[in-house]
Write a protein that holds these residues in place. Structure first.
Motif, PDB file in Angstrom:
ATOM      1  N   ASP A  41       0.526  -1.259   0.072  1.00  0.00           N
ATOM      2  CA  ASP A  41      -0.133  -0.048  -0.191  1.00  0.00           C
ATOM      3  C   ASP A  41       0.977   1.146  -0.054  1.00  0.00           C
ATOM      4  O   ASP A  41       1.140   1.812   1.178  1.00  0.00           O
ATOM      5  N   PRO A  42       1.179   1.620  -1.187  1.00  0.00           N
ATOM      6  CA  PRO A  42       0.694   1.174  -2.524  1.00  0.00           C
ATOM      7  C   PRO A  42       2.098   0.144  -3.280  1.00  0.00           C
ATOM      8  O   PRO A  42       3.260   0.209  -2.500  1.00  0.00           O
ATOM      9  N   PHE A  43       1.758  -0.322  -4.393  1.00  0.00           N
ATOM     10  CA  PHE A  43       2.801  -1.076  -5.302  1.00  0.00           C
ATOM     11  C   PHE A  43       2.477  -0.240  -6.565  1.00  0.00           C
ATOM     12  O   PHE A  43       1.591  -0.296  -7.135  1.00  0.00           O
ATOM     13  N   LEU A  44       3.522   0.579  -6.777  1.00  0.00           N
ATOM     14  CA  LEU A  44       3.553   1.409  -7.816  1.00  0.00           C
ATOM     15  C   LEU A  44       4.521   0.961  -9.039  1.00  0.00           C
ATOM     16  O   LEU A  44       5.508   0.625  -8.838  1.00  0.00           O
ATOM     17  N   ILE A  45       3.909   1.373 -10.124  1.00  0.00           N
ATOM     18  CA  ILE A  45       4.492   1.185 -11.471  1.00  0.00           C
ATOM     19  C   ILE A  45       4.831   2.383 -12.123  1.00  0.00           C
ATOM     20  O   ILE A  45       4.069   3.302 -12.074  1.00  0.00           O
ATOM     21  N   ILE A  46       5.996   2.823 -12.706  1.00  0.00           N
ATOM     22  CA  ILE A  46       6.504   4.108 -13.249  1.00  0.00           C
ATOM     23  C   ILE A  46       6.613   3.410 -14.824  1.00  0.00           C
ATOM     24  O   ILE A  46       7.355   2.660 -14.933  1.00  0.00           O
ATOM     25  N   GLU A  47       6.103   4.304 -15.699  1.00  0.00           N
ATOM     26  CA  GLU A  47       6.259   3.986 -17.082  1.00  0.00           C
ATOM     27  C   GLU A  47       6.763   5.177 -17.841  1.00  0.00           C
ATOM     28  O   GLU A  47       6.606   6.278 -17.440  1.00  0.00           O
ATOM     29  N   SER A  48       7.287   4.733 -18.867  1.00  0.00           N
ATOM     30  CA  SER A  48       7.748   5.910 -20.025  1.00  0.00           C
ATOM     31  C   SER A  48       7.061   5.176 -21.385  1.00  0.00           C
ATOM     32  O   SER A  48       7.707   3.982 -21.683  1.00  0.00           O
ATOM     33  N   LYS A  49       6.228   5.873 -21.995  1.00  0.00           N
ATOM     34  CA  LYS A  49       5.692   5.618 -23.034  1.00  0.00           C
ATOM     35  C   LYS A  49       5.165   4.379 -23.000  1.00  0.00           C
ATOM     36  O   LYS A  49       5.573   3.510 -23.997  1.00  0.00           O
ATOM     37  N   GLU A  50       4.412   3.930 -22.190  1.00  0.00           N
ATOM     38  CA  GLU A  50       3.709   2.593 -21.770  1.00  0.00           C
ATOM     39  C   GLU A  50       4.550   1.358 -21.611  1.00  0.00           C
ATOM     40  O   GLU A  50       4.202   0.215 -21.409  1.00  0.00           O
ATOM     41  N   GLU A  51       6.190   1.643 -21.306  1.00  0.00           N
ATOM     42  CA  GLU A  51       7.008   0.691 -21.035  1.00  0.00           C
ATOM     43  C   GLU A  51       7.339   0.792 -19.636  1.00  0.00           C
ATOM     44  O   GLU A  51       7.545   1.844 -18.911  1.00  0.00           O
ATOM     45  N   ILE A  52       7.511  -0.127 -18.937  1.00  0.00           N
ATOM     46  CA  ILE A  52       7.546  -0.159 -17.363  1.00  0.00           C
ATOM     47  C   ILE A  52       9.010   0.156 -17.311  1.00  0.00           C
ATOM     48  O   ILE A  52       9.980  -0.675 -17.401  1.00  0.00           O
ATOM     49  N   ALA A  53       9.302   0.933 -16.565  1.00  0.00           N
ATOM     50  CA  ALA A  53      10.548   1.717 -16.256  1.00  0.00           C
ATOM     51  C   ALA A  53      10.999   1.444 -14.751  1.00  0.00           C
ATOM     52  O   ALA A  53      12.293   1.130 -14.526  1.00  0.00           O
ATOM     53  N   GLY A  54      10.079   0.985 -14.008  1.00  0.00           N
ATOM     54  CA  GLY A  54      10.536   0.566 -12.685  1.00  0.00           C
ATOM     55  C   GLY A  54       9.248   0.334 -11.849  1.00  0.00           C
ATOM     56  O   GLY A  54       8.007   0.583 -12.341  1.00  0.00           O
ATOM     57  N   PHE A  55       9.523   0.102 -10.466  1.00  0.00           N
ATOM     58  CA  PHE A  55       8.501  -0.269  -9.586  1.00  0.00           C
ATOM     59  C   PHE A  55       8.704   0.278  -8.196  1.00  0.00           C
ATOM     60  O   PHE A  55      10.175   0.215  -7.736  1.00  0.00           O
ATOM     61  N   MET A  56       7.985   0.396  -7.103  1.00  0.00           N
ATOM     62  CA  MET A  56       8.265   0.394  -5.889  1.00  0.00           C
ATOM     63  C   MET A  56       7.100  -0.328  -4.988  1.00  0.00           C
ATOM     64  O   MET A  56       5.821  -0.150  -5.440  1.00  0.00           O
ATOM     65  N   ILE A  57       7.478  -0.917  -4.178  1.00  0.00           N
ATOM     66  CA  ILE A  57       6.723  -1.736  -3.048  1.00  0.00           C
ATOM     67  C   ILE A  57       6.636  -1.059  -1.829  1.00  0.00           C
ATOM     68  O   ILE A  57       8.020  -0.908  -1.189  1.00  0.00           O
ATOM     69  N   VAL A  58       5.605  -0.565  -1.326  1.00  0.00           N
ATOM     70  CA  VAL A  58       5.608  -0.193   0.013  1.00  0.00           C
ATOM     71  C   VAL A  58       4.721  -0.909   0.903  1.00  0.00           C
ATOM     72  O   VAL A  58       3.524  -1.196   0.483  1.00  0.00           O
ATOM     73  N   LEU A  59       5.102  -1.299   2.074  1.00  0.00           N
ATOM     74  CA  LEU A  59       4.446  -1.950   2.962  1.00  0.00           C
ATOM     75  C   LEU A  59       3.995  -1.137   4.384  1.00  0.00           C
ATOM     76  O   LEU A  59       4.855  -0.347   4.685  1.00  0.00           O
TER      77      LEU A  59
END
Length: 158
Positions: A41-59
């Motif tokens: 909460d949250p589990f985030l995705i970051i994209e560039s032009k619909e390509e997944i550039a990275g993620f962050m997992i928060v607990l």
């Protein structure tokens, strides 16, 4: 650059990014990622032009999660966001994607304390410098893996 919540369709790509970031993050299975999708909460995705550039997992505090690092924060802080992992694809590093994920967390979180850990052994000097630049301070060092790993326990107060 777009930040959004992760979906189950993202998990195979997220798992690949996680594997590419070893040993700076722990190895996880698809089953682990499915659990994160439910618990984070949250589990985030970051994209560039619909390509997944990275993620962050928060607990959040109070989950059943077998992690000595998570347990350290649960035992020492009453309420916090715990960044279990943040991974940016090699292709997108140095382009402020990690900063954007943290800025999103800082602006949306109601928690006064954000926590994470950064590898000291094996060393991850880029991550350590990045987290220091964002205002995180080392509050402890924890040795795990029968002495094969050591992490800096980091805290940022909002």
């Amino acid at each position: 650059m777009n930040i959004r919540l992760a979906t189950k369709e993202d998990l195979p790509a997220v798992l690949e990014l996680n594997a590419a970031a070893l040993p700076h993050v722990s190895d996880v299975t698809l089953s682990d990622m499915r659990r994160f999708l439910k618990q984070a909460d949250p589990f985030l995705i970051i994209e560039s032009k619909e390509e997944i550039a990275g993620f962050m997992i928060v607990l959040q505090k109070g989950l059943e999660y077998d992690s000595l690092n998570y347990a350290f924060f649960c035992n020492n802080y009453s309420d916090f966001d715990y960044v279990d992992r943040i991974v940016i694809s090699e292709k997108f590093r140095g382009q402020k994607f990690g900063t954007a994920l943290y800025d999103h967390l800082f602006s949306t979180s109601e928690k006064k304390i954000i926590t994470c850990e950064v590898n000291i052994k094996p060393p991850n000097p880029d991550s350590f410098a990045f987290h220091n630049m964002l205002g995180f301070n080392q509050v402890a060092e924890q040795v795990t893996g029968n002495g094969t790993k050591s992490v800096a326990m980091m805290v940022r107060e909002k």
